[in-house]
Design a protein around this motif. Structure first.
Motif, PDB file in Angstrom:
ATOM      1  N   ASP A 387     -12.133 -40.314  40.504  1.00  0.00           N
ATOM      2  CA  ASP A 387     -11.950 -38.893  40.214  1.00  0.00           C
ATOM      3  C   ASP A 387     -12.469 -38.542  38.821  1.00  0.00           C
ATOM      4  OD1 ASP A 387     -10.824 -38.459  42.669  1.00  0.00           O
ATOM      5  OD2 ASP A 387      -8.747 -38.472  41.947  1.00  0.00           O
ATOM      6  N   ILE A 388     -12.266 -39.445  37.873  1.00  0.00           N
ATOM      7  CA  ILE A 388     -12.622 -39.153  36.486  1.00  0.00           C
ATOM      8  C   ILE A 388     -14.092 -39.445  36.197  1.00  0.00           C
ATOM      9  CG2 ILE A 388     -12.196 -39.833  34.078  1.00  0.00           C
ATOM     10  CD1 ILE A 388      -9.268 -40.225  34.827  1.00  0.00           C
ATOM     11  N   LEU A 389     -14.609 -40.563  36.719  1.00  0.00           N
ATOM     12  CA  LEU A 389     -15.970 -40.989  36.398  1.00  0.00           C
ATOM     13  C   LEU A 389     -17.011 -40.553  37.418  1.00  0.00           C
ATOM     14  CD1 LEU A 389     -15.519 -44.650  35.077  1.00  0.00           C
ATOM     15  CD2 LEU A 389     -15.601 -42.513  33.787  1.00  0.00           C
ATOM     16  N   GLY A 390     -16.584 -40.209  38.615  1.00  0.00           N
ATOM     17  CA  GLY A 390     -17.566 -39.901  39.655  1.00  0.00           C
ATOM     18  C   GLY A 390     -18.352 -41.152  40.008  1.00  0.00           C
ATOM     19  N   ASP A 391     -19.679 -41.051  39.944  1.00  0.00           N
ATOM     20  CA  ASP A 391     -20.537 -42.184  40.281  1.00  0.00           C
ATOM     21  C   ASP A 391     -20.859 -43.055  39.063  1.00  0.00           C
ATOM     22  OD1 ASP A 391     -20.655 -41.345  42.913  1.00  0.00           O
ATOM     23  OD2 ASP A 391     -22.390 -40.036  42.546  1.00  0.00           O
ATOM     24  N   ASN A 392     -20.378 -42.689  37.884  1.00  0.00           N
ATOM     25  CA  ASN A 392     -20.667 -43.474  36.678  1.00  0.00           C
ATOM     26  C   ASN A 392     -19.892 -44.787  36.696  1.00  0.00           C
ATOM     27  OD1 ASN A 392     -22.334 -41.461  35.600  1.00  0.00           O
ATOM     28  ND2 ASN A 392     -20.572 -40.388  34.737  1.00  0.00           N
ATOM     29  N   GLU A 393     -20.498 -45.817  36.170  1.00  0.00           N
ATOM     30  CA  GLU A 393     -19.860 -47.123  36.073  1.00  0.00           C
ATOM     31  C   GLU A 393     -19.317 -47.325  34.651  1.00  0.00           C
ATOM     32  OE1 GLU A 393     -19.322 -49.545  38.338  1.00  0.00           O
ATOM     33  OE2 GLU A 393     -20.085 -48.185  39.883  1.00  0.00           O
ATOM     34  N   PRO A 394     -18.150 -47.950  34.512  1.00  0.00           N
ATOM     35  CA  PRO A 394     -17.637 -48.225  33.170  1.00  0.00           C
ATOM     36  C   PRO A 394     -18.491 -49.260  32.450  1.00  0.00           C
ATOM     37  CG  PRO A 394     -16.284 -49.308  34.833  1.00  0.00           C
ATOM     38  CD  PRO A 394     -17.251 -48.428  35.576  1.00  0.00           C
ATOM     39  N   ILE A 395     -18.465 -49.205  31.143  1.00  0.00           N
ATOM     40  CA  ILE A 395     -19.234 -50.166  30.360  1.00  0.00           C
ATOM     41  C   ILE A 395     -18.464 -51.478  30.274  1.00  0.00           C
ATOM     42  CG2 ILE A 395     -20.212 -48.279  28.993  1.00  0.00           C
ATOM     43  CD1 ILE A 395     -18.406 -49.390  26.655  1.00  0.00           C
ATOM     44  N   THR A 396     -19.170 -52.549  29.948  1.00  0.00           N
ATOM     45  CA  THR A 396     -18.524 -53.861  29.808  1.00  0.00           C
ATOM     46  C   THR A 396     -18.768 -54.469  28.441  1.00  0.00           C
ATOM     47  OG1 THR A 396     -20.475 -54.928  30.779  1.00  0.00           O
ATOM     48  CG2 THR A 396     -18.670 -54.351  32.280  1.00  0.00           C
ATOM     49  N   CYS A 397     -19.627 -53.861  27.626  1.00  0.00           N
ATOM     50  CA  CYS A 397     -19.918 -54.413  26.303  1.00  0.00           C
ATOM     51  C   CYS A 397     -18.857 -53.963  25.295  1.00  0.00           C
ATOM     52  CB  CYS A 397     -21.299 -53.946  25.833  1.00  0.00           C
ATOM     53  SG  CYS A 397     -21.414 -52.155  25.562  1.00  0.00           S
ATOM     54  N   ARG A 398     -18.926 -54.496  24.078  1.00  0.00           N
ATOM     55  CA  ARG A 398     -18.078 -53.999  22.996  1.00  0.00           C
ATOM     56  C   ARG A 398     -18.442 -52.536  22.771  1.00  0.00           C
ATOM     57  NH1 ARG A 398     -17.978 -53.960  16.769  1.00  0.00           N
ATOM     58  NH2 ARG A 398     -20.233 -53.806  16.959  1.00  0.00           N
ATOM     59  N   PRO A 399     -17.466 -51.621  22.822  1.00  0.00           N
ATOM     60  CA  PRO A 399     -17.795 -50.200  22.742  1.00  0.00           C
ATOM     61  C   PRO A 399     -18.640 -49.815  21.538  1.00  0.00           C
ATOM     62  CG  PRO A 399     -15.519 -50.479  23.416  1.00  0.00           C
ATOM     63  CD  PRO A 399     -16.036 -51.849  23.067  1.00  0.00           C
ATOM     64  N   ALA A 400     -18.356 -50.414  20.379  1.00  0.00           N
ATOM     65  CA  ALA A 400     -19.083 -50.031  19.162  1.00  0.00           C
ATOM     66  C   ALA A 400     -20.550 -50.426  19.209  1.00  0.00           C
ATOM     67  CB  ALA A 400     -18.415 -50.643  17.933  1.00  0.00           C
ATOM     68  N   ASP A 401     -20.920 -51.329  20.129  1.00  0.00           N
ATOM     69  CA  ASP A 401     -22.335 -51.685  20.258  1.00  0.00           C
ATOM     70  C   ASP A 401     -23.177 -50.504  20.731  1.00  0.00           C
ATOM     71  OD1 ASP A 401     -21.844 -54.253  19.428  1.00  0.00           O
ATOM     72  OD2 ASP A 401     -21.721 -55.096  21.450  1.00  0.00           O
ATOM     73  N   LEU A 402     -22.532 -49.514  21.311  1.00  0.00           N
ATOM     74  CA  LEU A 402     -23.246 -48.335  21.810  1.00  0.00           C
ATOM     75  C   LEU A 402     -23.367 -47.236  20.763  1.00  0.00           C
ATOM     76  CD1 LEU A 402     -21.536 -48.079  25.317  1.00  0.00           C
ATOM     77  CD2 LEU A 402     -23.706 -49.200  24.748  1.00  0.00           C
ATOM     78  N   LEU A 403     -22.742 -47.429  19.593  1.00  0.00           N
ATOM     79  CA  LEU A 403     -22.722 -46.396  18.566  1.00  0.00           C
ATOM     80  C   LEU A 403     -23.799 -46.630  17.519  1.00  0.00           C
ATOM     81  CD1 LEU A 403     -18.851 -46.163  18.008  1.00  0.00           C
ATOM     82  CD2 LEU A 403     -20.278 -44.737  19.481  1.00  0.00           C
ATOM     83  N   GLU A 404     -24.609 -45.622  17.291  1.00  0.00           N
ATOM     84  CA  GLU A 404     -25.647 -45.703  16.263  1.00  0.00           C
ATOM     85  C   GLU A 404     -25.017 -45.552  14.885  1.00  0.00           C
ATOM     86  OE1 GLU A 404     -28.852 -46.292  16.610  1.00  0.00           O
ATOM     87  OE2 GLU A 404     -28.766 -46.417  18.809  1.00  0.00           O
ATOM     88  N   PRO A 405     -25.596 -46.188  13.861  1.00  0.00           N
ATOM     89  CA  PRO A 405     -25.109 -45.966  12.487  1.00  0.00           C
ATOM     90  C   PRO A 405     -25.077 -44.471  12.173  1.00  0.00           C
ATOM     91  CG  PRO A 405     -26.704 -47.750  12.529  1.00  0.00           C
ATOM     92  CD  PRO A 405     -26.730 -47.136  13.901  1.00  0.00           C
ATOM     93  N   ARG A 406     -24.022 -44.017  11.490  1.00  0.00           N
ATOM     94  CA  ARG A 406     -23.864 -42.574  11.308  1.00  0.00           C
ATOM     95  C   ARG A 406     -23.511 -42.173   9.882  1.00  0.00           C
ATOM     96  NH1 ARG A 406     -20.416 -41.424  15.639  1.00  0.00           N
ATOM     97  NH2 ARG A 406     -18.570 -41.038  14.388  1.00  0.00           N
ATOM     98  N   LEU A 407     -23.277 -43.132   9.007  1.00  0.00           N
ATOM     99  CA  LEU A 407     -22.790 -42.790   7.675  1.00  0.00           C
ATOM    100  C   LEU A 407     -23.791 -41.929   6.908  1.00  0.00           C
ATOM    101  CD1 LEU A 407     -20.507 -43.030   5.663  1.00  0.00           C
ATOM    102  CD2 LEU A 407     -21.518 -45.164   4.843  1.00  0.00           C
ATOM    103  N   GLU A 408     -25.061 -42.290   6.927  1.00  0.00           N
ATOM    104  CA  GLU A 408     -26.053 -41.524   6.175  1.00  0.00           C
ATOM    105  C   GLU A 408     -26.211 -40.127   6.744  1.00  0.00           C
ATOM    106  OE1 GLU A 408     -27.305 -42.350   3.253  1.00  0.00           O
ATOM    107  OE2 GLU A 408     -25.963 -44.069   3.498  1.00  0.00           O
ATOM    108  N   LYS A 409     -26.123 -40.005   8.052  1.00  0.00           N
ATOM    109  CA  LYS A 409     -26.193 -38.678   8.674  1.00  0.00           C
ATOM    110  C   LYS A 409     -25.044 -37.805   8.198  1.00  0.00           C
ATOM    111  CE  LYS A 409     -26.170 -36.496  13.283  1.00  0.00           C
ATOM    112  NZ  LYS A 409     -24.904 -35.749  13.172  1.00  0.00           N
ATOM    113  N   MET A 410     -23.851 -38.366   8.144  1.00  0.00           N
ATOM    114  CA  MET A 410     -22.693 -37.601   7.696  1.00  0.00           C
ATOM    115  C   MET A 410     -22.817 -37.257   6.213  1.00  0.00           C
ATOM    116  SD  MET A 410     -21.309 -37.498  10.588  1.00  0.00           S
ATOM    117  CE  MET A 410     -19.689 -36.776  10.448  1.00  0.00           C
ATOM    118  N   ARG A 411     -23.389 -38.153   5.442  1.00  0.00           N
ATOM    119  CA  ARG A 411     -23.582 -37.884   4.012  1.00  0.00           C
ATOM    120  C   ARG A 411     -24.491 -36.652   3.811  1.00  0.00           C
ATOM    121  NH1 ARG A 411     -22.847 -41.710   0.441  1.00  0.00           N
ATOM    122  NH2 ARG A 411     -23.393 -43.347   1.919  1.00  0.00           N
ATOM    123  N   LYS A 412     -25.558 -36.590   4.608  1.00  0.00           N
ATOM    124  CA  LYS A 412     -26.477 -35.451   4.499  1.00  0.00           C
ATOM    125  C   LYS A 412     -25.811 -34.171   4.997  1.00  0.00           C
ATOM    126  CE  LYS A 412     -30.644 -38.282   4.989  1.00  0.00           C
ATOM    127  NZ  LYS A 412     -31.770 -38.661   5.880  1.00  0.00           N
TER     128      LYS A 412
END
Length: 614
Positions: A387-412
């Motif tokens: 019901d929540i995901l529909g046809d999407n599959e859950p991830i199996t990797c460490r979640p933070a591996d999917l996150l791009e570095p963001r500190l410099e973007k936030m600084r700007k």
């Protein structure tokens, strides 16, 4: 056997559990040197909700609080609570933000970092543990304790062994719901001491009343440190009182060697703060005792009460308490600790209030089911997952591996509003809240009044009490009509309202500015009744909260007048109950009107958008 050491939680978990984290830095400073002289193992003073609340409600810089405490506490290590990859927030942050945050908090005065992950997913603790070790802090890795079909002794030991392998300097058993029975405490501590060869600390909440017994049995099993609070901020949803634990162990092989007289001098200070601010004591209520059944921590119950009061649905608390175990089982038995307590609790509230289970699913719940918070301890209910995901599959990797570095973007993004690296990190964690704080800092004369505590029951000797909303004032007028009282004076936030019986009623109408919301924010000016045009659909607010038209302060709005939208497309965010709730279009069409401004508070059922269906 060496003496049992004590960590004092009064300045963090104590007032977070009982006072909604509303103790101000000014109320901490006068007692710090006396706390420093007690001989505590450590003082827990930072982390958890303190960071968010300082910025959001107290108009205080949490970094400055830490520096001030460090200035006055010269002998006792300062400790903080870190939510793994979520730091002091409610979502995962990229590794670059985690690393920078950990290094700066150590540089500002933190000596001991207690790291935990709500799911006991060790992958979510790797970066913060590594960064803490590099920064030179003592790393205390926590195993979150709860009761469920999947949380076995083997599960807890396996988690602790994994954390020891990552380089933890000590292990904490974190019993946030007061579920740890005394003999189970003896079993776990004995097992950890045997298998880990590391110091073991025990953190229990009083709630159902088992914590003192758990501490005594844990002491017999060889526990090294336990957590307590000064008695005015103990009991209930908080920790056991230090005075009781110290007296219970006096003259035993586990004697803490702390002086009762000094502890009561400190208690008298905090009791005066409690009386002056009008806070309740920690008490164990029937709902709290039922933690053994519904497993909802006392602090979470307090949050649920606040949430339901905001939604004008407190009478449905019993339904929500019955719904929480059901949601928890369907979501794989996550321990009910931040942020999963908010995830499970908010979904249960929405299930009850909407009358249809999972009709409204916050973004954080979707992310949890997607696996973006980590691997749930148990299997998710396949139907709920679909019901929540529909046809999407859950991830199996460490979640933070999917996150791009963001500190410099936030600084700007924040630019000149940030005057330090700490400011940049505050913005990276809480963009909307931090930006508002920085803007207010530039114009101190416009700062809001000191917020009243959230649980003040009424006026205290003429001092300001909890702010009344319009509905409460109307109810008060009705009450006066049934009494012999001719006139009633109400003073709040420096504004006096005189309610008189009789007359036309115009003299009883409260001014808008007389009913500030929590934290001193002004209420929304009530819009004229919305009359929907023919052949249009009005999207209304499903909850009380704050309306945001975009996902970030500098991002474009999700939709504008004239935007073409599809069914299920996100229209806005309503921040409520500590979660960002995405509001979606129920029909496809064109946005013909937007009835709320960005950042404005909204009421349940308030019209937000008008859509002309295609």
């Amino acid at each position: 056997m060496s003496v049992l050491r004590i960590t004092d939680t009064t300045l963090r978990d104590g007032h977070q559990s009982l006072w909604a984290t509303r103790m101000r830095t000014a109320d901490m400073l006068p007692i710090l040197e006396k706390l420093d002289a007690v001989g505590y193992h450590s003082l827990e003073v930072w982390g958890g909700a303190t960071f968010d609340v300082c910025l959001r409600y107290l108009n205080e810089d949490p970094w400055e609080r830490l520096r001030l405490i460090k200035k006055h506490v010269r002998n006792t290590p300062l400790q903080m609570l870190l939510r793994g990859q979520s730091l002091v927030g409610y979502t995962h942050y990229p590794d670059d933000i985690v690393e920078a945050f950990v290094h700066r908090m150590v540089a500002n005065g933190i000596d001991i970092i207690r790291v935990f992950d709500a799911l006991n997913d060790v992958r979510n603790m790797v970066t913060s543990i590594r960064a803490a070790r590099q920064a030179g802090a003592h790393v205390q890795a926590a195993v979150v304790y709860t009761v469920s079909p999947v949380h076995t002794t083997e599960h807890f030991l396996r988690t602790a062994l994994d954390l020891a392998e990552l380089g933890a300097d000590s292990i904490c058993i974190k019993d946030m719901a007061g579920l740890l029975a005394p003999y189970k405490a003896y079993e776990l501590v004995s097992l950890f001491k045997k298998e880990l060869q590391l110091p073991v600390q025990l953190h229990c909440h009083y709630i159902g009343g088992m914590a003192v017994g758990a501490y005594l049995k844990a002491a017999e099993a060889g526990v090294d440190v336990v957590d307590t609070a000064s008695v005015p901020l103990a009991f209930g949803a908080s920790q056991p009182p230090v005075e009781t634990v110290v007296r219970a162990l006096r003259g035993t092989p586990y004697d803490t060697k702390l002086r009762i007289r000094v502890l009561f001098e400190i208690a008298e200070y905090f009791e005066e703060v409690r009386r002056r601010e009008g806070y309740d004591r920690g008490v164990t209520r029937i709902h709290d005792m039922r933690v053994f059944d519904h497993q909802v921590p006392g602090g979470m119950i307090s949050n649920l009460v606040s949430q339901l009061e905001e939604q004008k649905s407190l009478h449905r608390l019993e339904e929500v308490l019955a719904e929480i175990p059901r949601v928890r089982a369907e979501l794989g038995y996550p321990p009910l600790v931040t942020p999963t307590s908010q995830i499970v609790g908010t979904q249960a509230v929405l299930n009850v209030l909407t009358g249809q289970r999972y009709k409204l699913v916050p973004g954080e719940v979707k992310n949890y089911v997607q696996g973006l918070y980590g691997k749930p301890p148990g299997e998710l209910n396949p139907e709920v997952m679909r019901d929540i995901l529909g046809d999407n599959e859950p991830i199996t990797c460490r979640p933070a591996d999917l996150l791009e570095p963001r500190l410099e973007k936030m600084r700007k993004e924040i630019g000149a509003l940030a005057t330090s690296e700490e400011d940049v990190l505050s913005y990276a964690l809480f963009p909307q809240v931090a930006k508002k704080f920085f803007e207010a800092r530039l114009a101190p004369e416009k700062k809001e009044n000191r917020p009243a505590p959230v649980n003040k029951p009424g006026a205290v000797k003429g001092k300001e009490a909890r702010s009344m909303n319009l509905e409460e004032i109307r109810e008060l007028v009705k009450l006066l009509d049934r009494t012999d009282i001719k006139e009633f004076c109400l003073e709040s936030q420096g504004i006096k309202i005189v309610i008189k019986k009789g007359g036309t009623g115009e003299e009883n109408r409260p001014p808008e500015q007389a009913t500030p919301l929590e934290g001193g924010a002004k209420p929304a000016v009530q819009a004229p009744p919305h009359e929907p045009a023919a052949n249009t659909v009005t999207v209304t607010a499903p909850m009380v909260g704050t309306f945001y038209s975009s996902p970030a302060p500098d991002a474009p709005p999700y939709v504008e007048v004239g935007s073409k939208v599809q069914e299920g497309q996100v229209l806005c965010i309503i921040e409520a109950m500590k979660l960002m709730n995405e509001i979606e279009a129920e029909v496809a069409g064109e946005i013909v009107d937007i009835l709320v401004g960005n950042g404005q508070p909204v009421e349940y059922g308030q019209p937000l958008f008008v859509i002309a269906p295609k």
